[in-house]
Design an enzyme around this catalytic site. Structure first.
Site, PDB file in Angstrom:
ATOM      1  N   HIS A  17       0.869  -1.190   0.000  1.00  0.00           N
ATOM      2  CA  HIS A  17       0.000   0.000   0.000  1.00  0.00           C
ATOM      3  C   HIS A  17       0.898   1.230   0.000  1.00  0.00           C
ATOM      4  O   HIS A  17       1.295   1.725   1.046  1.00  0.00           O
ATOM      5  CB  HIS A  17      -0.920  -0.033   1.223  1.00  0.00           C
ATOM      6  N   HIS A  19       1.526   4.888  -2.368  1.00  0.00           N
ATOM      7  CA  HIS A  19       1.217   5.801  -3.471  1.00  0.00           C
ATOM      8  C   HIS A  19       2.514   6.470  -3.909  1.00  0.00           C
ATOM      9  O   HIS A  19       3.138   7.171  -3.111  1.00  0.00           O
ATOM     10  CB  HIS A  19       0.205   6.854  -3.016  1.00  0.00           C
ATOM     11  N   HIS A 197      -9.516   1.185  -1.436  1.00  0.00           N
ATOM     12  CA  HIS A 197      -9.451   1.803  -0.119  1.00  0.00           C
ATOM     13  C   HIS A 197     -10.872   1.774   0.452  1.00  0.00           C
ATOM     14  O   HIS A 197     -11.808   2.277  -0.180  1.00  0.00           O
ATOM     15  CB  HIS A 197      -8.995   3.263  -0.236  1.00  0.00           C
ATOM     16  N   GLU A 200     -11.363   3.351   5.954  1.00  0.00           N
ATOM     17  CA  GLU A 200     -10.382   4.220   6.622  1.00  0.00           C
ATOM     18  C   GLU A 200     -11.160   5.316   7.340  1.00  0.00           C
ATOM     19  O   GLU A 200     -11.183   5.396   8.555  1.00  0.00           O
ATOM     20  CB  GLU A 200      -9.410   4.815   5.601  1.00  0.00           C
ATOM     21  N   ASP A 278       1.920   3.856   2.930  1.00  0.00           N
ATOM     22  CA  ASP A 278       0.918   4.744   2.335  1.00  0.00           C
ATOM     23  C   ASP A 278       1.552   5.907   1.563  1.00  0.00           C
ATOM     24  O   ASP A 278       1.761   5.816   0.354  1.00  0.00           O
ATOM     25  CB  ASP A 278      -0.036   5.253   3.426  1.00  0.00           C
ATOM     26  N   ASP A 279       1.833   7.015   2.251  1.00  0.00           N
ATOM     27  CA  ASP A 279       2.479   8.201   1.666  1.00  0.00           C
ATOM     28  C   ASP A 279       3.653   8.578   2.573  1.00  0.00           C
ATOM     29  O   ASP A 279       3.572   9.543   3.344  1.00  0.00           O
ATOM     30  CB  ASP A 279       1.485   9.368   1.580  1.00  0.00           C
TER      31      ASP A 279
END
EC number: 3.5.4.2
Length: 335
Positions: A17, A19, A197, A200, A278-279
């Site tokens: 996961h 980005h 997604h 969340e 994630d980021d």
């Protein structure tokens, strides 16, 4: 005796996961902006670094889209991707599954082929240099229309040999998975894996939709699934993997303190939870940082650490012989 943090750094890891636009470190963003003569709101690297200390979702998104605005050429996408791959290679990440958001670049006039060629070349080079394997996931932006997703899929068709799966991200609330039911059906008919997604910020119902209507192969985040016992059983019955992002959850206030993170509970319930970043440039850490935050915050045990790493291998889309290889390495390390 080896500490759990030392063990977590050594063990073979997967990232499921991630980005790619969320890996933009301030120094690199500033350098590419200068190279492309794109003016940022920030006059120095230090001013840009200060903006990374955001405290709400909107400030994060503003910064995120500022970062995207400097990506114009194939070399930019290559450099961004390669910097991430080099970083995680140093953390013993052996396999990555990367999201990219073509619509966010198409809307700025950056062609689909420019984006994917830059990203894919970096993935190829990482495999040649380090043996790091990868899968590429094209993600639809859920705040845009289903029509826009279909248009993006058409642009992707000449490049399907490079695309392994389809995702769904961006602002979750008010944009349920069922909004994209037809386009996901079209993707599955093309032989693509699908993930979304869900759960969340959105309600458990969005996770139900992802499972029952879309028929996802995996769930990204999934935290709020724990609010519904029947949903927990449905996820277990389908043997679905959850790609959980601890530091992201903390930074975006999905959890208020790492000691309250639900990942231990997920494991106790028999869910296939995994650890991801994630980021990472925006949320305060890559894979090792995410594992360290769980070890220090939730006090996960050695057995739970092993299970998280194992879930990351078995829940990936890599080929079976590679799964076997990495599981063997993992077992040897924990023996």
């Amino acid at each position: 005796m080896e500490t759990l943090i030392e063990l977590s750094k050594k063990m073979p890891k997967t990232e499921l996961h991630l980005h790619i636009e969320g890996t933009f470190e301030p120094e690199q963003m500033f350098a590419i902006a200068q190279r492309n003569q794109v003016e940022l709101k920030y006059s120095t690297v230090d001013a840009l670094k200060a903006a990374y200390q955001f405290t709400n979702l909107q400030d994060f998104l503003d910064l995120y889209y500022q970062g995207m605005s400097v990506l114009l050429h194939e070399a930019d996408f290559y450099d961004l991707t390669m910097a991430y791959l080099e970083k995680v290679h140093s953390e013993n990440v052996v396999h990555v599954e990367i999201f990219f958001d073509p619509q966010g670049h198409l809307s700025r006039g950056v062609g689909f082929d420019v984006q994917i060629q830059g990203i894919y070349k970096a993935l190829q080079d990482a495999e040649k240099k380090w043996g790091m394997t990868s899968k590429l996931i094209m993600s639809f932006l859920r705040h845009l229309s289903e029509e826009s997703a279909f248009e993006t899929l058409e642009l992707a068709k000449p490049h399907l040999k490079w695309i392994d799966g389809i995702g769904l991200d961006s602002s979750e609330v008010g944009h349920p998975p069922e909004k994209f039911l037809r386009v996901f059906e079209a993707c599955k008919n093309l032989g693509l894996k699908v993930t979304a997604h869900a759960g969340e910020e959105g309600p458990p119902d969005y996770v139900w939709q992802a499972i029952e209507q879309i028929g996802v192969d995996r769930i990204d985040h999934g935290n709020r699934a724990l609010e519904d016992n029947k949903l927990i059983e449905a996820i277990k019955q389908r043997n679905l993997t959850l790609t959980v992002c601890p530091l992201s959850n903390l930074k975006l206030c999905v959890v208020n303190d790492m000691k309250n993170h639900p990942i231990k509970n997920m494991l106790a319930l028999g869910l296939n939870a995994t650890v991801n970043s994630d980021d990472p440039a925006y949320f305060g850490g890559y894979m090792n940082d995410n594992y360290a935050s769980l070890i220090n915050g939730t006090r996960i045990s050695k057995e739970e650490l092993f299970q998280l790493a194992k879930n990351g291998i078995t829940g990936s889309w890599m080929e079976d012989h590679l799964k076997e290889l990495h599981l063997k390495q993992l077992h040897a390390l924990f023996a």
